[in-house]
Scaffold this motif. Structure first.
Motif, PDB file in Angstrom:
ATOM      1  N   PRO A 148      -3.152 -40.496 -87.377  1.00 50.43           N
ATOM      2  CA  PRO A 148      -4.382 -41.398 -87.036  1.00 50.43           C
ATOM      3  C   PRO A 148      -3.473 -42.682 -87.754  1.00 50.43           C
ATOM      4  O   PRO A 148      -3.900 -43.118 -86.663  1.00 50.43           O
ATOM      5  N   ARG A 149      -3.291 -42.724 -88.603  1.00 49.10           N
ATOM      6  CA  ARG A 149      -3.294 -44.235 -89.141  1.00 49.10           C
ATOM      7  C   ARG A 149      -1.742 -44.484 -89.234  1.00 49.10           C
ATOM      8  O   ARG A 149      -2.130 -46.188 -89.830  1.00 49.10           O
ATOM      9  N   ASN A 150      -0.980 -43.627 -88.444  1.00 45.99           N
ATOM     10  CA  ASN A 150       0.432 -44.110 -87.736  1.00 45.99           C
ATOM     11  C   ASN A 150       0.469 -44.954 -86.405  1.00 45.99           C
ATOM     12  O   ASN A 150       0.951 -45.236 -85.643  1.00 45.99           O
ATOM     13  N   VAL A 151      -1.225 -44.662 -85.827  1.00 47.44           N
ATOM     14  CA  VAL A 151      -1.397 -45.427 -84.365  1.00 47.44           C
ATOM     15  C   VAL A 151      -1.622 -46.662 -84.570  1.00 47.44           C
ATOM     16  O   VAL A 151      -2.320 -47.306 -84.754  1.00 47.44           O
ATOM     17  N   ARG A 152      -0.783 -47.573 -83.589  1.00 50.27           N
ATOM     18  CA  ARG A 152      -1.374 -48.864 -83.167  1.00 50.27           C
ATOM     19  C   ARG A 152      -2.115 -49.175 -82.222  1.00 50.27           C
ATOM     20  O   ARG A 152      -3.205 -49.775 -81.972  1.00 50.27           O
ATOM     21  N   ALA A 153      -1.382 -48.541 -80.864  1.00 49.90           N
ATOM     22  CA  ALA A 153      -1.623 -48.638 -80.042  1.00 49.90           C
ATOM     23  C   ALA A 153      -1.474 -47.255 -78.834  1.00 49.90           C
ATOM     24  O   ALA A 153      -0.281 -46.790 -78.698  1.00 49.90           O
ATOM     25  N   MET A 154      -2.311 -46.868 -78.350  1.00 53.50           N
ATOM     26  CA  MET A 154      -2.314 -46.178 -76.876  1.00 53.50           C
ATOM     27  C   MET A 154      -3.006 -45.563 -76.239  1.00 53.50           C
ATOM     28  O   MET A 154      -4.113 -46.276 -75.968  1.00 53.50           O
ATOM     29  N   VAL A 155      -2.200 -45.574 -74.520  1.00 58.57           N
ATOM     30  CA  VAL A 155      -2.314 -45.489 -73.040  1.00 58.57           C
ATOM     31  C   VAL A 155      -2.445 -43.888 -72.749  1.00 58.57           C
ATOM     32  O   VAL A 155      -1.643 -44.083 -72.675  1.00 58.57           O
ATOM     33  N   LEU A 156      -3.576 -43.307 -72.564  1.00 60.96           N
ATOM     34  CA  LEU A 156      -3.785 -42.001 -72.277  1.00 60.96           C
ATOM     35  C   LEU A 156      -3.959 -41.763 -70.846  1.00 60.96           C
ATOM     36  O   LEU A 156      -4.988 -42.200 -70.438  1.00 60.96           O
ATOM     37  N   ASP A 157      -2.627 -41.175 -70.173  1.00 62.92           N
ATOM     38  CA  ASP A 157      -3.394 -41.772 -68.421  1.00 62.92           C
ATOM     39  C   ASP A 157      -2.962 -40.101 -67.939  1.00 62.92           C
ATOM     40  O   ASP A 157      -2.146 -39.552 -67.752  1.00 62.92           O
ATOM     41  N   GLY A 158      -4.345 -39.510 -66.819  1.00 61.45           N
ATOM     42  CA  GLY A 158      -4.394 -38.651 -66.516  1.00 61.45           C
ATOM     43  C   GLY A 158      -4.477 -37.408 -67.625  1.00 61.45           C
ATOM     44  O   GLY A 158      -4.001 -36.907 -67.827  1.00 61.45           O
ATOM     45  N   ALA A 159      -6.053 -37.625 -67.940  1.00 63.62           N
ATOM     46  CA  ALA A 159      -5.600 -36.323 -69.428  1.00 63.62           C
ATOM     47  C   ALA A 159      -5.657 -35.370 -68.712  1.00 63.62           C
ATOM     48  O   ALA A 159      -6.755 -34.733 -68.124  1.00 63.62           O
ATOM     49  N   VAL A 160      -4.780 -34.396 -69.805  1.00 59.20           N
ATOM     50  CA  VAL A 160      -5.331 -32.618 -70.634  1.00 59.20           C
ATOM     51  C   VAL A 160      -5.864 -32.688 -71.341  1.00 59.20           C
ATOM     52  O   VAL A 160      -5.948 -33.353 -72.592  1.00 59.20           O
ATOM     53  N   GLU A 161      -7.002 -31.371 -71.152  1.00 58.12           N
ATOM     54  CA  GLU A 161      -7.851 -31.940 -72.301  1.00 58.12           C
ATOM     55  C   GLU A 161      -7.799 -31.006 -73.186  1.00 58.12           C
ATOM     56  O   GLU A 161      -6.323 -29.894 -73.400  1.00 58.12           O
ATOM     57  N   ALA A 162      -7.683 -31.474 -74.424  1.00 62.19           N
ATOM     58  CA  ALA A 162      -6.694 -30.623 -75.366  1.00 62.19           C
ATOM     59  C   ALA A 162      -7.813 -29.231 -76.171  1.00 62.19           C
ATOM     60  O   ALA A 162      -7.343 -28.467 -76.553  1.00 62.19           O
ATOM     61  N   ASN A 163      -9.014 -29.324 -76.403  1.00 60.29           N
ATOM     62  CA  ASN A 163      -9.975 -27.949 -75.981  1.00 60.29           C
ATOM     63  C   ASN A 163     -10.587 -27.673 -74.871  1.00 60.29           C
ATOM     64  O   ASN A 163     -11.503 -27.281 -74.519  1.00 60.29           O
ATOM     65  N   SER A 172     -11.929 -34.700 -66.779  1.00 57.62           N
ATOM     66  CA  SER A 172     -11.322 -34.648 -68.068  1.00 57.62           C
ATOM     67  C   SER A 172     -10.817 -35.818 -69.179  1.00 57.62           C
ATOM     68  O   SER A 172     -10.300 -35.740 -70.045  1.00 57.62           O
ATOM     69  N   GLY A 173     -10.456 -36.834 -67.695  1.00 57.60           N
ATOM     70  CA  GLY A 173     -10.338 -38.151 -68.603  1.00 57.60           C
ATOM     71  C   GLY A 173     -11.602 -38.650 -69.212  1.00 57.60           C
ATOM     72  O   GLY A 173     -11.487 -39.082 -69.982  1.00 57.60           O
ATOM     73  N   VAL A 174     -13.266 -38.714 -69.020  1.00 52.71           N
ATOM     74  CA  VAL A 174     -13.990 -38.460 -69.312  1.00 52.71           C
ATOM     75  C   VAL A 174     -14.292 -38.027 -70.654  1.00 52.71           C
ATOM     76  O   VAL A 174     -14.516 -38.615 -71.395  1.00 52.71           O
ATOM     77  N   ASP A 175     -14.016 -36.558 -70.141  1.00 53.44           N
ATOM     78  CA  ASP A 175     -13.702 -35.747 -71.513  1.00 53.44           C
ATOM     79  C   ASP A 175     -13.345 -36.613 -72.820  1.00 53.44           C
ATOM     80  O   ASP A 175     -13.589 -36.355 -73.843  1.00 53.44           O
ATOM     81  N   LEU A 176     -12.007 -36.844 -72.011  1.00 53.62           N
ATOM     82  CA  LEU A 176     -11.034 -36.754 -73.427  1.00 53.62           C
ATOM     83  C   LEU A 176     -11.169 -38.218 -74.107  1.00 53.62           C
ATOM     84  O   LEU A 176     -11.462 -38.120 -76.246  1.00 53.62           O
ATOM     85  N   ALA A 177     -11.834 -39.153 -73.396  1.00 54.03           N
ATOM     86  CA  ALA A 177     -12.062 -40.586 -73.902  1.00 54.03           C
ATOM     87  C   ALA A 177     -13.205 -40.544 -74.634  1.00 54.03           C
ATOM     88  O   ALA A 177     -13.722 -40.889 -75.488  1.00 54.03           O
ATOM     89  N   GLN A 178     -14.049 -39.497 -74.755  1.00 52.86           N
ATOM     90  CA  GLN A 178     -15.229 -39.394 -75.755  1.00 52.86           C
ATOM     91  C   GLN A 178     -15.391 -38.189 -76.640  1.00 52.86           C
ATOM     92  O   GLN A 178     -15.102 -38.384 -77.558  1.00 52.86           O
TER      93      GLN A 178
END
Length: 480
Positions: free
Chosen positions: A213-228, A430-436
């Motif tokens: 997490p501390r190695n991230v500057r910026a991240m755009v995640l488009d078309g979410a696949v839920e991790a859980n 899925s995107g709503v859930d990932l953003a949350q």
């Protein structure tokens, strides 16, 4: 892993310290598509060396193929943007080579696409079926019996083990791809990662955000696949997504001389009737044939974006006239088959990666329970009979290396998730859930396609570019 240099580099320091040697891309081509793309101007390629097994970094190395399009405005360059197009098994190299050189992000970033371990130009790569075996598989009737399906799955797994080797199959999962990405970050000279992930690429991004997490500057995640994701619920959600996309296509088609009729309520039934004869008699197309499964695959491919609806309409018109050229071309596009008959191996990698990413289902009682639940969720009888067959992962010769779980991303800066309302493959929720789950800002795009950023949509491109370049996010979740 806490994202610190010590935690990341323990035992693998030499990989983090490597210097990339950039050169011509033509030697990296593995198929007809990449051969054409890698001859384009303004791109450079290299190989990243990584451990085959991060737990035993001294037993052997593999390479990850890289393709870079340098920033147009080098004097104002922000850094490198690492891109993954999804799959799993998609080539980041061909994706970046195919991007428009004048895209807004490309002015300020070196855009770097990578072929995940086992994929494309990365060496060695996952190989299961030959081109001839893949062609033959497409012509066999699908879902006639669970036993037939299981035998085909066993054959597939045996060929994977024989042609790819167990060492690669054990270490091809997302857990290890994420470790490769952190090595890539360091080799690119970046203290922190700027990342763009589409579809399955959002899973890579999510796991990277958890591991580093501390190695991230910026991240755009488009078309979410839920991790859980609950696998049954996720399957139902995706099936509903494609069904809704087909309904929108049917409504569009109804305004024309539509082969599946003017009534959207009966359009799917009429489509099924149109392709039913292909089960027993595939339609000749030159020296090939259009099978029932190919016709299904063709329409699935066309639902990924409304820009392919015209092509699907043409294909259905042809099918009404006992011609299958356009539908076969759409199926080839989905399955990664080039005009010369070679396959990209994306289907092989797709299965291999998923089989080590998730716990397999090895008992039929669970399969039957899942099938009943899927029927309940979908509220129809379209679940195929071979849903009660053990899938290839049940026979996989290597253990899984990941478990579905809620992401723990403490220390992650706020990132951007993009989700499209009419996305069939990675449905909007899925995107709503990932953003949350990530505490991310959500950008909603009202459209009919799979993923939206850098697709020429001014509003979406503007929000994403402002964030990547200046780290400026909208103050609240927003809509385009």
């Amino acid at each position: 892993m806490d994202g610190s240099p010590v935690a990341a580099r323990k035992g693998v320091e030499r990989f983090y310290a490597q210097v990339l040697s950039w050169g011509a891309c033509q030697p990296y081509a593995t198929d007809a598509k990449s051969k054409g793309l890698f001859e384009r101007e303004g791109i450079q390629c290299a190989r990243l060396q990584v451990p085959l097994d991060y737990e035993k970094p001294d037993i052997g190395t593999i390479t990850v193929g890289l393709l870079r399009r340098p920033a147009a405005e080098q004097q104002r360059k922000v850094g490198s943007l690492v891109v993954n197009p999804g799959g799993p098994g998609g080539s980041g190299m061909t994706h970046v080579a195919n991007m428009q050189p004048d895209n807004p992000v490309g002015k300020r970033f070196d855009i770097v696409g990578f072929d995940p371990r086992g994929v494309g130009a990365s060496q060695p790569r996952v190989q299961c079926l030959t081109d001839a075996e893949r062609d033959a598989q497409r012509l066999r009737p699908k879902g006639e019996s669970a036993n037939q399906t299981e035998q085909e799955n066993k054959f597939f797994v045996e060929r994977c083990a024989e042609r790819s080797g167990l060492d690669l199959l054990r270490n091809v999962g997302t857990r290890d791809v994420v470790r490769d990405v952190d090595v890539l970050r360091a080799a690119l000279g970046e203290k922190k990662l700027s990342y763009l992930g589409y579809s399955y690429g959002t899973r890579i991004g999510t796991l990277y955000a958890e591991m580093f997490p501390r190695n991230v500057r910026a991240m755009v995640l488009d078309g979410a696949v839920e991790a859980n994701a609950d696998k049954v619920a996720a399957s139902a959600r995706q099936a509903q997504g494609f069904e809704e996309s087909f309904q929108r296509f049917a409504g569009w088609c109804a305004q024309r001389d539509c082969p599946i009729g003017k009534d959207t309520n009966t359009a799917e039934q009429k489509f099924r009737q149109m392709i039913e004869p292909l089960k027993k008699a595939p339609l000749p197309v030159g020296d090939r044939k259009l099978s029932h499964s190919d016709a299904n695959t063709a329409i699935i491919q066309a639902m990924y974006t409304d820009r392919l609806w015209e092509t699907a309409f043409k294909g259905l018109q042809e099918l009404r006239q006992n011609r299958g050229t356009t539908l076969l071309q759409l199926a080839d596009q989905y399955l990664g088959r080039a005009q010369d008959g070679t396959y990209s191996r994306i289907q092989d990698a797709f299965v291999a990666i998923r089989c080590v990413d998730e716990p397999p289902i090895k008992d039929r009682a669970t399969l039957e329970s899942n099938r009943r639940r899927l029927l309940e969720l979908l509220g129809n009888d379209t679940v195929p009979t071979d849903e009660t067959a053990l899938g290839p992962c049940a026979f996989w010769p290597a253990p899984h290396t990941s478990e579905p779980h809620p992401p723990n991303v403490r220390g992650l800066p706020q990132v951007l998730v993009v989700s499209t309302t009419g996305d069939p493959a990675t449905p909007y929720q899925s995107g709503v859930d990932l953003a949350q789950a990530l505490g991310a800002r959500l950008l909603t795009y009202n459209g009919n396609q799979h993923t939206a950023f850098l697709a020429g949509i001014g509003c979406v491109d503007g929000v994403g570019t402002n964030y990547l370049v200046d780290l400026r996010l909208p103050e609240t979740d927003s809509v385009c």
